[in-house]
Design a protein around this motif. Structure first.
Motif, PDB file in Angstrom:
ATOM      1  N   LEU A   1      34.270  64.162  30.493  1.00  0.00           N
ATOM      2  CA  LEU A   1      33.536  65.010  29.539  1.00  0.00           C
ATOM      3  C   LEU A   1      32.622  64.146  28.479  1.00  0.00           C
ATOM      4  CD1 LEU A   1      36.537  67.529  28.108  1.00  0.00           C
ATOM      5  CD2 LEU A   1      34.111  68.136  29.768  1.00  0.00           C
ATOM      6  N   ILE A   2      33.018  63.152  28.010  1.00  0.00           N
ATOM      7  CA  ILE A   2      32.295  62.181  27.360  1.00  0.00           C
ATOM      8  C   ILE A   2      31.086  61.818  27.978  1.00  0.00           C
ATOM      9  CG2 ILE A   2      32.173  59.997  26.010  1.00  0.00           C
ATOM     10  CD1 ILE A   2      35.078  60.598  25.478  1.00  0.00           C
ATOM     11  N   GLY A   3      31.255  61.641  29.319  1.00  0.00           N
ATOM     12  CA  GLY A   3      30.117  60.843  30.113  1.00  0.00           C
ATOM     13  C   GLY A   3      29.153  62.069  30.268  1.00  0.00           C
ATOM     14  N   PHE A   4      29.562  63.345  30.484  1.00  0.00           N
ATOM     15  CA  PHE A   4      28.640  64.292  30.736  1.00  0.00           C
ATOM     16  C   PHE A   4      27.745  64.675  29.594  1.00  0.00           C
ATOM     17  CE2 PHE A   4      31.011  65.635  34.743  1.00  0.00           C
ATOM     18  CZ  PHE A   4      29.982  65.472  35.401  1.00  0.00           C
ATOM     19  N   GLY A   5      28.531  64.616  28.336  1.00  0.00           N
ATOM     20  CA  GLY A   5      28.069  64.927  27.004  1.00  0.00           C
ATOM     21  C   GLY A   5      26.918  63.653  26.546  1.00  0.00           C
TER      22      GLY A   5
END
Length: 102
Positions: free
Chosen positions: A11-15
């Motif tokens: 989730l952090i990476g996609f954000g």
């Protein structure tokens, strides 16, 4: 690392990736695809792909990958999941392989 940790990391990476892509496309480089294509795409965007082929390649994983992962599941052959698979496949097979050629 637990599954929840991986999920949080993804989730952090996609954000972070979505912010980077937004900034790049908004204020960085010019893009030319779809109806904005002038026929003179910049070399760094890669080769030009015909519209129909691009549509099929973009939509194909939604039907084929979903079916592959679906049948790896524990309840793949139960009635209710099969009904939902049939609905999903009816939509995405039409969207991926019929619509582009009509």
């Amino acid at each position: 690392m637990t599954a929840a940790d991986w999920h949080q990391l993804l989730l952090i990476g996609f954000g972070v990736a979505s912010v980077a892509v937004f900034v790049t496309l908004r204020w960085g480089t010019k893009t030319a695809y779809g109806r904005h294509d002038t026929g003179q795409s910049a070399w760094w965007w890669g080769p030009r792909v015909p519209t129909r082929a691009a549509w099929v390649l973009m939509e194909m994983p939604a039907s084929l990958a979903f079916a592959a992962f679906f049948f790896l599941g524990d309840r793949a052959l139960e009635a209710a999941p099969l009904v939902f698979l049939a609905l999903w496949q009816a939509h995405y097979l039409q969207r991926s392989f019929i619509y582009p050629f009509r």
